[in-house]
Motif scaffolding. Structure first.
Motif, mmCIF file in Angstrom:
data_model
loop_
_atom_site.group_PDB
_atom_site.id
_atom_site.type_symbol
_atom_site.label_atom_id
_atom_site.label_comp_id
_atom_site.label_asym_id
_atom_site.label_seq_id
_atom_site.Cartn_x
_atom_site.Cartn_y
_atom_site.Cartn_z
ATOM 1 N N ARG A 108 -25.522 -13.319 -21.538
ATOM 2 C CA ARG A 108 -24.107 -13.053 -22.392
ATOM 3 C C ARG A 108 -24.701 -12.485 -23.906
ATOM 4 N N SER A 109 -23.485 -12.296 -24.887
ATOM 5 C CA SER A 109 -23.609 -11.208 -25.675
ATOM 6 C C SER A 109 -22.902 -11.130 -27.016
ATOM 7 N N GLN A 110 -23.115 -10.354 -27.991
ATOM 8 C CA GLN A 110 -22.020 -9.768 -28.788
ATOM 9 C C GLN A 110 -20.467 -9.302 -28.358
ATOM 10 N N TYR A 111 -20.547 -8.926 -27.377
ATOM 11 C CA TYR A 111 -19.517 -8.622 -26.154
ATOM 12 C C TYR A 111 -18.571 -9.728 -25.622
ATOM 13 N N GLU A 112 -19.061 -11.185 -26.011
ATOM 14 C CA GLU A 112 -18.587 -11.979 -25.609
ATOM 15 C C GLU A 112 -16.926 -12.028 -26.812
ATOM 16 N N ASP A 113 -17.445 -10.962 -27.795
ATOM 17 C CA ASP A 113 -16.322 -11.192 -28.659
ATOM 18 C C ASP A 113 -15.510 -10.115 -28.661
ATOM 19 N N VAL A 114 -15.272 -9.715 -28.274
ATOM 20 C CA VAL A 114 -14.417 -8.347 -27.202
ATOM 21 C C VAL A 114 -13.916 -8.692 -25.510
ATOM 22 N N LEU A 115 -14.771 -9.401 -24.927
ATOM 23 C CA LEU A 115 -13.992 -9.926 -23.559
ATOM 24 C C LEU A 115 -13.385 -11.405 -23.385
ATOM 25 N N VAL A 116 -13.809 -12.181 -23.487
ATOM 26 C CA VAL A 116 -13.231 -13.880 -23.824
ATOM 27 C C VAL A 116 -12.416 -14.168 -24.941
ATOM 28 N N ALA A 149 -29.471 -17.664 -24.532
ATOM 29 C CA ALA A 149 -28.494 -16.867 -23.613
ATOM 30 C C ALA A 149 -27.255 -17.781 -24.540
ATOM 31 N N PHE A 150 -26.124 -17.067 -24.314
ATOM 32 C CA PHE A 150 -25.121 -17.622 -26.161
ATOM 33 C C PHE A 150 -24.046 -17.950 -25.003
ATOM 34 N N LYS A 151 -23.273 -19.235 -26.028
ATOM 35 C CA LYS A 151 -22.784 -20.225 -25.042
ATOM 36 C C LYS A 151 -20.780 -20.397 -26.352
ATOM 37 N N ALA A 152 -20.544 -20.956 -25.599
ATOM 38 C CA ALA A 152 -19.683 -20.834 -27.131
ATOM 39 C C ALA A 152 -20.256 -21.265 -27.910
ATOM 40 N N PRO A 153 -19.701 -20.823 -29.468
ATOM 41 C CA PRO A 153 -20.285 -20.882 -30.377
ATOM 42 C C PRO A 153 -20.408 -22.341 -30.788
ATOM 43 N N HIS A 179 -20.191 -18.480 -40.056
ATOM 44 C CA HIS A 179 -20.552 -17.087 -39.534
ATOM 45 C C HIS A 179 -19.512 -15.972 -39.402
ATOM 46 N N ASP A 180 -20.295 -15.102 -39.940
ATOM 47 C CA ASP A 180 -19.238 -14.229 -39.483
ATOM 48 C C ASP A 180 -19.690 -13.903 -37.719
ATOM 49 N N TYR A 181 -18.921 -13.262 -37.032
ATOM 50 C CA TYR A 181 -19.387 -13.824 -35.732
ATOM 51 C C TYR A 181 -20.729 -12.896 -34.807
ATOM 52 N N LEU A 182 -21.172 -11.711 -35.918
ATOM 53 C CA LEU A 182 -22.647 -10.532 -35.490
ATOM 54 C C LEU A 182 -23.687 -12.117 -35.358
ATOM 55 N N TRP A 183 -23.107 -13.031 -36.682
ATOM 56 C CA TRP A 183 -24.961 -13.492 -37.195
ATOM 57 C C TRP A 183 -25.752 -14.184 -35.770
ATOM 58 N N ARG A 184 -24.779 -15.402 -34.852
ATOM 59 C CA ARG A 184 -25.768 -15.742 -34.540
ATOM 60 C C ARG A 184 -26.382 -14.866 -33.458
#
Length: 275
Positions: free
Chosen positions: A130-138, A98-102, A109-114
């Protein structure tokens, strides 16, 4: 009443790669494939059993990995999908993230590292809540990163997923499409029902106030990142039962398509003394 074929479910809910996508044309309450809830539950139970067996096969061969991405607004049912679709599956071959706030380290790191660190190894089913797509959504809607950086991420994510696919990971991406009215009902349930109250977060209401902006971001995400190697499936999620049944059909089909065979270690009964 017959169960819809896997291909029928795929065709109905896929966002065709390389084509314009209009989220408003997708009904979050679509019941056509599963008009009867009782039948949807029966379909889900059957598919959940098959998924359990197919996961055993995946684990035994260690040839492929399966990554399932669940993305949706709050209350769309990400945890409900995991709980129901994989109700019969052994947790030994599964990995849920489950991906929360980084965290501070992740932000270093770069946003895809985690994300890459959390992908499943061969033999396992990995599930992203949730996923890598948080970085083009929220991140996009809340302006947590410059617009030009967000714009780069669509193709970066596509190439990241292509890399995973070319190295043995099958990717299934599900947008859980819940309607505005239904989300309101479910948020109220989180206040009024004691066993759900722990889930309530007042910040969810802040996101609800900018619903149109989020829907536009989801629409762009699906259009830009539904690819031949990792297409998006937009799943009507106003009905929990039908949502689960549709996703189970697609997952079962993808696992069958891997066409894995039970490995033969070469042992013979006559080679051993069992007393």
């Amino acid at each position: 009443m017959s169960t819809p074929s896997i291909e029928d479910v795929r065709k109905r809910f896929i966002a065709p790669p390389g084509k314009p996508f209009d989220l408003s044309s997708r009904d979050s309450g679509d019941r056509d494939l599963f008009p009867d809830k009782k039948h949807a539950r029966k379909s889900l139970k059957s598919d959940a059993g098959a998924i359990d067996e197919l996961q055993d096969l995946l684990y035994a061969t260690r040839e492929k990995a399966l990554l399932i991405v669940l993305q949706g607004m709050d209350t769309s049912g990400k945890s409900g999908v995991i709980r129901n679709v994989f109700a019969q599956t052994s947790p030994l071959g599964m990995k849920v993230k489950a991906f929360k706030a980084p965290t501070r380290i992740e932000l270093g790191h770069d946003y895809l590292w985690r994300v890459h660190e959390a992908t499943p190894r061969k033999g396992f089913v990995g599930i992203f809540d949730r996923s890598q797509y948080e970085d083009v959504l929220v991140v996009k809607v809340r302006n947590f990163a410059p617009a030009d950086q967000v714009e780069q991420r669509y193709e970066q994510i596509n190439q990241f997923e292509k890399h995973l696919t070319e190295n043995g990971t099958k990717i299934l991406k599900f947008m859980l499409h819940v309607g505005y009215e239904e989300q309101g009902i479910r948020l109220k349930e989180r206040i009024t029902e004691p066993h759900k109250r722990w889930k309530f977060n007042p910040a969810d209401l802040d996101d609800r106030k900018i619903w149109p902006e989020f829907m536009k971001a989801y629409e762009t995400m699906v259009e830009r990142c539904s690819t031949d190697w990792a297409p998006w499936y937009v799943i009507p999620s106003d009905s929990r039962t039908r949502r689960n049944a549709a996703i189970a059909r697609i997952i079962r089909g993808a696992m069958e398509d891997l066409k894995l065979q039970w490995p033969d270690p070469g042992y013979k009964l006559e080679d051993f003394d069992f007393g």
